[in-house]
Design an enzyme around this catalytic site. Structure first.
Site, PDB file in Angstrom:
ATOM      1  N   GLU A 289     -25.429 -88.333 -36.000  1.00 37.25           N
ATOM      2  CA  GLU A 289     -24.169 -88.767 -36.626  1.00 37.25           C
ATOM      3  C   GLU A 289     -24.327 -90.135 -37.291  1.00 37.25           C
ATOM      4  O   GLU A 289     -23.668 -91.099 -36.911  1.00 37.25           O
ATOM      5  CB  GLU A 289     -23.073 -88.838 -35.543  1.00 37.25           C
ATOM      6  N   CYS A 357      -5.354-116.741 -46.489  1.00 41.43           N
ATOM      7  CA  CYS A 357      -4.933-117.874 -45.662  1.00 41.43           C
ATOM      8  C   CYS A 357      -5.351-117.681 -44.208  1.00 41.43           C
ATOM      9  O   CYS A 357      -4.519-117.478 -43.328  1.00 41.43           O
ATOM     10  CB  CYS A 357      -3.435-118.080 -45.809  1.00 41.43           C
ATOM     11  N   GLU A 358      -6.629-117.680 -43.980  1.00 42.81           N
ATOM     12  CA  GLU A 358      -7.225-117.569 -42.644  1.00 42.81           C
ATOM     13  C   GLU A 358      -8.559-118.315 -42.684  1.00 42.81           C
ATOM     14  O   GLU A 358      -9.336-118.126 -43.625  1.00 42.81           O
ATOM     15  CB  GLU A 358      -7.575-116.109 -42.309  1.00 42.81           C
ATOM     16  N   TYR A 386     -18.496 -99.487 -43.658  1.00 34.63           N
ATOM     17  CA  TYR A 386     -17.481-100.319 -42.992  1.00 34.63           C
ATOM     18  C   TYR A 386     -17.020-101.460 -43.899  1.00 34.63           C
ATOM     19  O   TYR A 386     -16.727-102.558 -43.431  1.00 34.63           O
ATOM     20  CB  TYR A 386     -18.000-100.835 -41.635  1.00 34.63           C
TER      21      TYR A 386
HETATM   22  C1  LIG Z   1     -19.210 -94.869 -35.454  1.00 34.95           C
HETATM   23  C2  LIG Z   1     -19.826 -93.654 -34.893  1.00 34.95           C
HETATM   24  C3  LIG Z   1     -20.996 -93.144 -35.435  1.00 34.95           C
HETATM   25  C4  LIG Z   1     -21.737 -93.809 -36.583  1.00 34.95           C
HETATM   26  O1  LIG Z   1     -22.273 -95.037 -36.277  1.00 34.95           O
HETATM   27  P1  LIG Z   1     -23.277 -95.732 -37.339  1.00 34.95           P
HETATM   28  O2  LIG Z   1     -23.711 -96.957 -36.673  1.00 34.95           O
HETATM   29  O3  LIG Z   1     -22.497 -96.013 -38.567  1.00 34.95           O
HETATM   30  O4  LIG Z   1     -24.385 -94.776 -37.576  1.00 34.95           O
HETATM   31  C5  LIG Z   1     -21.490 -91.972 -34.907  1.00 34.95           C
HETATM   32  N1  LIG Z   1     -20.881 -91.334 -33.887  1.00 34.95           N
HETATM   33  C6  LIG Z   1     -19.751 -91.797 -33.341  1.00 34.95           C
HETATM   34  C7  LIG Z   1     -19.125 -91.062 -32.228  1.00 34.95           C
HETATM   35  C8  LIG Z   1     -19.178 -92.970 -33.816  1.00 34.95           C
HETATM   36  O5  LIG Z   1     -18.061 -93.434 -33.259  1.00 34.95           O
END
Ligand SMILES: *Cc1c(COP(=O)(O)O)cnc(C)c1O
Length: 434
Positions: A289, A357-358, A386
């Site tokens: 993922e 303004c931070e 991100y």
């Molecule tokens: C955020 C997340 C990812 C991806 O993380 P990366 O660091 O962007 O690869 C994969 N799996 C789950 C469950 C996440 O919450």
């Protein structure tokens, strides 16, 4: 590694000079390289070639622009989603919900119902009560919900505290010691179909070590579960880190001097060489993922210098992008290379700050930069993950536009918000009107 390079004194994305894009579409502007995204996806996918049936599920929370999602869907990617909204985006982009896994500790009934109707591949379950809820919703629809339980292996990922997820200090997953009991309960529920097991230990991990440690720790459990249930997949999560670009480093040595030491670059090859031999013998379908790895270095945020302000203590380069556009430096202390769009002579040491303004609204502190002045453009690199995904309208600042580059072509894939967007859906209560 990525397609942002200096050519003839101009910083380019693939075949397009970024200054052209900044002038055409205005700033702040997110720019994504289609070639970089494609290349990163393919490198990972190929590295896992020794795992038949494996599936790369892009973690959409890193960048959920419809064009990015469609590009990855066209390449065959699945998606790791964390909300009903992200599933809606997959559907809108023409992606396949049956290649989606749904993570997150707080899935609502509405989200669960929607995901069942869309026929997602698996719910990645983060707690015992979540199983009961998924079971109830599935039964009410006359269905069986495919699930995997997210194992928290209690392994330190050696990354920033805000992005570590695989220890018992974190809210994520089920403690490894308790996992079997939760599966045993799940197996008794007619609304649940056990399909796999999942893990995700954190983000921006720059060596294979923590992944290997977590997988090794989980292996005995995974084998036990395989012997008990009809298991189809094991997802080892995302988290592959990215680093800064040595090519731009050598082109611009002075700007690089203050960069944190880039640790060993975790290439797909190194990742796979360590993990495939551990995973292949299971005979399970392996999922990963990745979010940041695929899109992080594929994006830059272009911004224009508004003022250079000097005080006896410091010089501030004030730009037109703010923490509402890119919150990572404020939120995670993240480092972004800051490169001018055209070659300049000389350097200065400055804080690069936004207009918000931070005090937290900064992109770099005491950074040696190219000497820039009012009207010059800068690129904040490694902003594809991100970045826009975490943007807000704070200080009533409209969202930046996003552009996708493909060779010499470029297209706006999110229009810049206008002032009227800022008040959409708001109204003044009747009784306030005089
Ligand atoms: C955020 C997340 C990812 C991806 O993380 P990366 O660091 O962007 O690869 C994969 N799996 C789950 C469950 C996440 O919450």
């Amino acid at each position: 590694m990525h397609d942002f390079r200096i050519k003839n004194g101009r910083l380019c994305c693939e075949g397009v000079a970024l200054e052209t894009l900044a002038r055409t579409y205005g700033t702040p502007l997110y720019v994504y390289s289609q070639h970089t995204i494609t290349d990163h996806y393919r490198k990972l996918d190929r590295a896992l070639g020794g795992l038949p049936g494996h599936l790369v599920c892009f973690a959409m929370k890193a960048n959920s622009n419809l064009a990015v999602v469609r590009l990855l869907a066209n390449l065959g990617s699945g998606f790791d989603i964390v909300s009903g909204g992200e599933l809606y985006r997959v559907a809108q982009a023409g992606g396949d919900p049956r290649r989606c896994v749904f993570a997150g500790v707080g899935k609502t009934e509405t989200e669960i119902r929607y995901a069942l109707e869309q026929d997602i591949y698996s719910f990645n379950v983060e707690s015992a009560p979540e199983i009961e809820r998924i079971h109830r919703v599935a039964q009410s629809l006359g269905r069986r919900a495919p699930i995997a339980i997210r194992v928290n292996p209690n392994v330190e990922a050696h990354t920033h505290a805000k992005i570590t997820t695989g220890t018992y200090e974190n809210k994520f997953g089920v403690a490894i010691e308790d996992v079997e009991a939760v599966y045993a309960r799940a197996a008794k529920l007619p609304g649940i179909r056990i399909r796999g097991v999942q893990m995700h230990i954190g983000s921006q991990i720059t060596s294979a070590g923590p992944f290997v440690k977590a997988v090794k720790k989980a292996l005995p459990l995974v084998k036990k579960l395989q012997s008990l249930y009809d298991m189809e997949f094991f997802s080892i999560g995302g988290g592959i880190g990215i680093c800064h670009d040595p090519a731009l480093e050598s082109a611009t040595p002075a700007w690089w001097r203050r960069a944190p030491k880039a640790r060993a670059w975790l290439t797909p090859r190194r990742y796979a060489d360590q993990l495939v031999p551990l995973l292949a013998p299971l005979g399970l379908r392996i999922l990963i993922e990745p979010g940041r790895f695929i899109v992080g270095n594929a994006g830059a945020l272009l911004t224009q210098v508004q003022f250079v302000k000097s005080t006896p203590e410091k010089t501030f380069v004030i730009v037109d992008a703010g923490m509402n556009d890119l919150i990572r430096p404020a939120f995670y202390d993240s480092y972004h290379q800051i490169v001018p769009l055209r070659k300049t002579r000389g350097t200065l040491v400055a804080d690069v700050v936004g207009p918000i303004c931070e005090s937290g609204d900064y992109f770099a502190k005491d950074r040696r930069l190219a000497a820039v002045g009012e009207g010059d453009y800068l690129a904040l690199l490694s902003a594809g993950a991100y970045g826009m995904a975490m943007a807000s309208n704070y200080n009533s600042r409209p969202f930046a536009a996003e552009v996708l580059v493909n060779g010499t072509r470029h297209a706006v894939v999110r229009a810049r918000q206008t002032r009227s967007h800022l008040v959409r859906g708001e109204s003044v209560a009747e009784w306030l009107k005089k």
